[in-house]
Design an enzyme around this catalytic site. Structure first.
Site, PDB file in Angstrom:
ATOM      1  N   SER A 134      46.067  11.105   1.744  1.00 51.52           N
ATOM      2  CA  SER A 134      45.647  10.521   0.365  1.00 51.52           C
ATOM      3  C   SER A 134      46.517  11.106  -0.738  1.00 51.52           C
ATOM      4  O   SER A 134      46.828  12.685  -0.491  1.00 51.52           O
ATOM      5  CB  SER A 134      44.144  10.571   0.210  1.00 51.52           C
ATOM      6  OG  SER A 134      43.886  10.441  -1.429  1.00 51.52           O
ATOM      7  N   TYR A 148      36.453  15.828  -0.327  1.00 49.66           N
ATOM      8  CA  TYR A 148      37.054  14.859   0.092  1.00 49.66           C
ATOM      9  C   TYR A 148      38.669  15.459   0.055  1.00 49.66           C
ATOM     10  O   TYR A 148      39.356  15.160   1.064  1.00 49.66           O
ATOM     11  CB  TYR A 148      37.041  13.367  -0.607  1.00 49.66           C
ATOM     12  CG  TYR A 148      38.240  12.533  -0.172  1.00 49.66           C
ATOM     13  CD1 TYR A 148      38.169  11.836   1.090  1.00 49.66           C
ATOM     14  CD2 TYR A 148      39.205  12.117  -0.839  1.00 49.66           C
ATOM     15  CE1 TYR A 148      39.092  10.937   1.435  1.00 49.66           C
ATOM     16  CE2 TYR A 148      40.152  11.130  -0.484  1.00 49.66           C
ATOM     17  CZ  TYR A 148      40.128  10.397   0.612  1.00 49.66           C
ATOM     18  OH  TYR A 148      41.115   9.592   0.910  1.00 49.66           O
TER      19      TYR A 148
END
Length: 278
Positions: A134, A148
């Site tokens: 990401s 995350y």
């Protein structure tokens, strides 16, 4: 040349778009989900498609699944570690269980796949591993996304080493940092919010609300175009180890690089003061 692709977490989002595009182009695809029934509506029956249930946090289940792909297709050319989810919450307010679950799926799940796919790739002396991180795996300055982001930072770390380890065997490795793509990634049921939020973290709540209410549905990137990019990367003779994907990633990355360069220069003398004097 038509290849055999193995894609985890492929029942929705970027993974599903990739499966659909690959089948359209005639590739052989094995794809996993915790619930393969979800493939019925999106893919249906296809001669080149092998849907597989898999619990990615179980090394034994992953091994069995990968072995079944080899039995069906005889080889695996491209592995896509796509399975993962976003755990929202300030670092303090997330429980040990919430944190470990996110790492179990996003980090240890991907490692289970690599551990069991690598022997086949090494023996055939070819292949390509895509690890889907990401943009949050390169910069983590988003309140409520620290855990995350840390899972994606972890993926970035082991992927850099993996790329060097697999290079002698003719296996390519690409770490993909997607920006915001218009998928269901930020929808309820996909993203997890803290079970016990702490009211004091107003900044975390603001960022959380922005992602769930404002960014969700308005992401600037097209997942269909992402599928085409993945296929294009898999066809390159020398694909990159680091690939920032999305119209929004360039500015994010340049901002992080500038921040690090400024910090490096500002503290250069202090950092060097630790040298042993001869």
């Amino acid at each position: 040349m038509k290849k055999v692709w193995f894609i985890t977490g492929a029942s929705k989002g970027l993974g599903l778009n990739l499966v659909q595009q690959l089948l359209t182009e005639g590739h052989l695809v094995a794809a996993t989900s915790r619930n393969v029934q979800s493939f019925e509506d999106s893919i249906g029956s296809h001669v080149n498609f092998l849907p597989l249930p898999m619990e990615i946090t179980s090394n034994e289940d992953v091994k069995t699944t990968i072995d079944s792909v080899m039995q069906k297709f005889g080889r695996i050319d491209v592995v896509v570690n796509n399975a993962g989810y976003s755990q929202i919450g300030a670092v303090e307010e997330l429980s040990d269980e919430e944190v470990r679950k996110n790492f179990d799926v996003n980090v240890f799940g991907a490692l289970n796949v690599i551990r069991n796919a690598a022997p086949y790739l090494r023996s055939q002396r070819s292949g390509h591993i895509f690890n889907i991180a990401s943009i949050g795996g390169y910069l983590g300055n988003f309140p409520a996304f620290g855990i995350y982001c840390s899972t994606k930072f972890a993926m970035a770390g082991f992927t850099e080493a993996l790329a060097e380890e697999m290079k002698p065997f003719g296996v390519h490795t690409t770490l993909v940092y997607p920006g915001y793509f218009r998928t269901g990634f930020l929808e309820k049921g996909s993203v997890m919010t803290p079970a016990n939020p702490i009211a004091a973290y107003q900044n975390a709540r603001e960022v959380e609300a922005a992602h769930l209410n404002d960014i969700n549905g308005n992401q600037p990137n097209d997942p269909q175009k992402a599928a085409e990019v993945f296929i294009g990367l898999s066809e390159q003779q020398q694909p990159p180890v680091h690939f920032f994907m999305g119209v929004d990633t360039y500015d994010f990355v340049k901002g992080k690089i500038s921040l690090i360069e400024e910090a490096l220069e500002a503290t250069k003398e202090l950092a060097a003061s630790t040298a042993i004097e001869n």
